[in-house]
Design an enzyme around this catalytic site. Structure first.
Site, PDB file in Angstrom:
ATOM      1  CE  LYS A 153       3.976  62.870  40.670  1.00 50.15           C
ATOM      2  NZ  LYS A 153       5.096  63.627  41.234  1.00 50.15           N
ATOM      3  CG  HIS A 183       8.926  60.556  35.474  1.00 54.02           C
ATOM      4  ND1 HIS A 183       8.422  61.046  36.642  1.00 54.02           N
ATOM      5  CD2 HIS A 183      10.143  60.046  35.782  1.00 54.02           C
ATOM      6  CE1 HIS A 183       9.291  60.837  37.615  1.00 54.02           C
ATOM      7  NE2 HIS A 183      10.357  60.238  37.117  1.00 54.02           N
ATOM      8  CE  LYS A 187      11.833  56.201  36.906  1.00 54.50           C
ATOM      9  NZ  LYS A 187      13.077  56.944  36.979  1.00 54.50           N
ATOM     10  CD  GLU A 221      13.585  60.736  44.970  1.00 54.70           C
ATOM     11  OE1 GLU A 221      13.998  61.366  44.009  1.00 54.70           O
ATOM     12  OE2 GLU A 221      12.565  61.043  45.615  1.00 54.70           O
ATOM     13  CG  HIS A 245       6.144  58.216  40.277  1.00 53.27           C
ATOM     14  ND1 HIS A 245       5.643  58.600  39.055  1.00 53.27           N
ATOM     15  CD2 HIS A 245       6.734  59.327  40.803  1.00 53.27           C
ATOM     16  CE1 HIS A 245       5.933  59.879  38.851  1.00 53.27           C
ATOM     17  NE2 HIS A 245       6.583  60.339  39.892  1.00 53.27           N
ATOM     18  CE  LYS A 341      11.548  64.085  47.367  1.00 56.40           C
ATOM     19  NZ  LYS A 341      11.788  63.703  45.983  1.00 56.40           N
TER      20      LYS A 341
HETATM   21  C1  BG6 Z   1       8.815  63.067  40.756  1.00 59.04           C
HETATM   22  C2  BG6 Z   1       8.638  63.557  42.160  1.00 59.04           C
HETATM   23  O1  BG6 Z   1       7.562  62.833  40.150  1.00 59.04           O
HETATM   24  O2  BG6 Z   1       9.565  61.874  40.773  1.00 59.04           O
HETATM   25  C3  BG6 Z   1       9.984  63.799  42.802  1.00 59.04           C
HETATM   26  O3  BG6 Z   1       7.896  64.763  42.153  1.00 59.04           O
HETATM   27  C4  BG6 Z   1      10.857  62.564  42.713  1.00 59.04           C
HETATM   28  O4  BG6 Z   1       9.845  64.207  44.150  1.00 59.04           O
HETATM   29  C5  BG6 Z   1      10.873  62.022  41.291  1.00 59.04           C
HETATM   30  O5  BG6 Z   1      12.156  62.935  43.111  1.00 59.04           O
HETATM   31  C6  BG6 Z   1      11.578  60.674  41.246  1.00 59.04           C
HETATM   32  O6  BG6 Z   1      11.769  60.310  39.909  1.00 59.04           O
HETATM   33  P1  BG6 Z   1      13.067  59.519  39.459  1.00 59.04           P
HETATM   34  O7  BG6 Z   1      12.848  59.258  38.005  1.00 59.04           O
HETATM   35  O8  BG6 Z   1      14.231  60.394  39.739  1.00 59.04           O
HETATM   36  O9  BG6 Z   1      13.100  58.271  40.291  1.00 59.04           O
END
Ligand code: BG6
Length: 488
Positions: A153, A183, A187, A221, A245, A341
């Site tokens: 992405k 990604h 998970k 996050e 996501h 964030k």
């Molecule tokens: C990424 C985003 O695809 O996913 C990031 O670009 C984000 O901004 C991240 O922090 C979150 O992934 P995970 O696996 O840490 O929850």
């Protein structure tokens, strides 16, 4: 069993993704003996380096990996033999992907081997690389050799650009050769939703509007934008997290049962679900941007004070959205998503709130904890399923109390170290596209967010303090508070 022989060509070999995720994941696969005999990795990048220096640098990063809770990777776990085995497969080629010579050199190197072209590069390189591979005939398959394309992405920045990128890719490759990565699908907890929902009778019969009041999907996050300002400024939380996501979490939580575990049966259900989701309007979204605050005892700067961020930036670092699904299963049940964030806690989860029992038999029925019965799937940190429901408090009176039972996958099952790309890479090698995004799924996701993509920039995101629950305007949607545990 070990994957079939192939070369993974990594474009962006000197980049962060390669160092932090791809190589550690390949290392884990090597340790589990899942890489075939004739496996190879060819790193391609513009940097002037040698195979030895590249390999040594990757080994060093692997060993220095601090292995925080999120990245389950520990330097003391490194097995010299597994690393040597992988290191022996690594070679580096200097190449400029805007120059046709790069692809000719690749053609010579690969000969008639099976190959996976992994685009671990900035999005502006996607189209030139796809074109270059196409022109050099590198995506033409022969009977004994497959050729696959893996794209990271961001896949486009709106519906039109995603459609254009798909069209460009599908000019040089068949859909079956294309592996679009999200990604979140790597998970374990996200994959496990399929089993939870469709291997039991316990959940699925109540998994519908008749019994479900609302569903919350959170990816919160505590980290800020850090050194990624240059990428994040034109992107924002909506594009960064939602059409990819969050939509994957939505699909896994809300789609109908596929008729088989076939990749296209599952992906077809996802697309069908997304096609039923109404496009977002301005009243369905709340955008926020963090200001200075405190997280876990540390003072953190506001978004506008971060590196490579404009002092008057209108980029959103938080988004909450209310999805409406127009189908028989879900009509009337909102799916609320939030992501951001610098929030109060790191938490990715899906919470299904059940409706109250149909009539009030017990006088204090609404009282215990004042909350509905619910089923929670925790994704990060920690993989678990929690069910909260009402019970009789032992004693002479008929009085209700809230009970909760939790199943922790981490406690119940021993599992191999996992940085999150192992299953994705292994599936590319074996040709299983289940976890990857099909062209129509990606476009269906963009169609939903397209009307509000630039809403934050036009209307200015609402400020929230770093370390808080996000902007107050989103607070009354009935969220499970981030700053508290579920039992509080
Ligand atoms: C990424 C985003 O695809 O996913 C990031 O670009 C984000 O901004 C991240 O922090 C979150 O992934 P995970 O696996 O840490 O929850």
């Amino acid at each position: 069993s070990a994957a079939p022989p192939a070369t993974i060509v990594i474009f962006g070999a000197a980049g962060d993704l390669t160092k932090r995720l791809l190589i550690p994941s390949l290392y884990n696969l090597s340790e589990s003996h899942l890489l075939g005999e004739d496996f190879a990795v060819l790193g391609v990048d513009i940097a002037d380096t040698s195979t030895e220096a590249w390999r040594d640098g990757l080994g060093e990063t692997l060993r220095s990996f601090t292995g925080d809770a999120d990245a389950e990777f520990h330097p003391d776990r490194i097995d010299a033999e597994a690393w040597d085995r992988l290191a022996g497969c690594l070679s580096y080629m200097k190449g400029d992907v805007t120059d046709p010579a790069c692809f000719e050199a690749l053609r010579d190197q690969l000969g008639d081997r099976s190959a996976i072209f992994y685009l671990a590069v900035g999005a502006h390189f996607f189209a030139p690389i796809v074109d270059g591979l196409g022109k050099a005939g590198l995506l033409e398959e022969t009977e004994g050799a497959f050729r696959r394309l893996v794209i990271e992405k961001p896949f486009g920045h709106d519906l039109a650009s995603a459609q254009a990128l798909n069209a460009r890719i599908l000019k040089v490759a068949r859909e079956e050769q294309v592996f679009r990565i999200d990604h979140f699908m790597g998970k374990e907890p996200v994959q496990s939703l399929l089993a939870m929902r469709f291997a039991n009778r316990l959940f699925e019969p109540i998994w519908r509007a008749e019994h479900v009041e609302r569903v919350e999907i959170t990816a919160a996050e505590t980290i800020g934008v850090g050194s990624r300002g240059r990428f994040y400024e034109p992107t924002g939380a909506l594009r960064d997290m939602v059409p990819n996501h969050m939509m994957q979490l939505l699909c896994m939580a809300a789609m109908d049962a596929p008729s088989s575990l076939d990749a296209d049966a599952i992906r077809g259900e996802k697309t069908r679900l997304l096609a039923a989701v109404a496009p977002l309007g301005p009243d369905d979204v709340v955008f926020g941007q963090y200001e200075a605050g405190e997280i876990e005892g540390n003072a953190v700067p506001g978004y506008r004070e971060e590196a490579d961020v404009a002092p008057d930036s209108r980029t959103e670092t938080f988004v909450a959205a209310r999805f409406r699904i127009h189908n028989w299963r879900w009509a009337g049940t909102p799916f609320l998503i939030r992501t951001g964030k610098c929030l109060a806690a790191r938490r990715t989860e899906i919470v299904v709130h059940l409706k109250p029992a149909p009539f009030r038999l017990f006088p204090d029925m609404e009282a215990p904890a004042g909350s509905s019965d619910r089923i929670t799937l925790s994704v990060d940190p920690g993989h678990g399923i929690e069910i909260a429901f009402d019970v009789k408090r032992p004693g002479p009176d008929m009085e209700l109390a809230k009970a909760a039972t939790e199943f922790s996958f981490d406690e119940a099952f021993a599992h191999n170290p996992n940085v999150g790309y192992e299953a994705l890479l292994y599936d590319c090698l074996t040709g299983d596209a289940t976890l990857f995004q099909r062209a129509d799924t990606i476009e269906a996701a963009w169609r939903i967010v397209d009307p509000v993509l630039d809403h934050a920039k036009n209307a200015a995101p609402l400020p929230y303090d770093a370390g808080s629950e996000g902007p107050e305007a989103a607070a009354d949607w009935g969220w499970t508070p981030l700053g508290k545990t579920h039992d509080e």
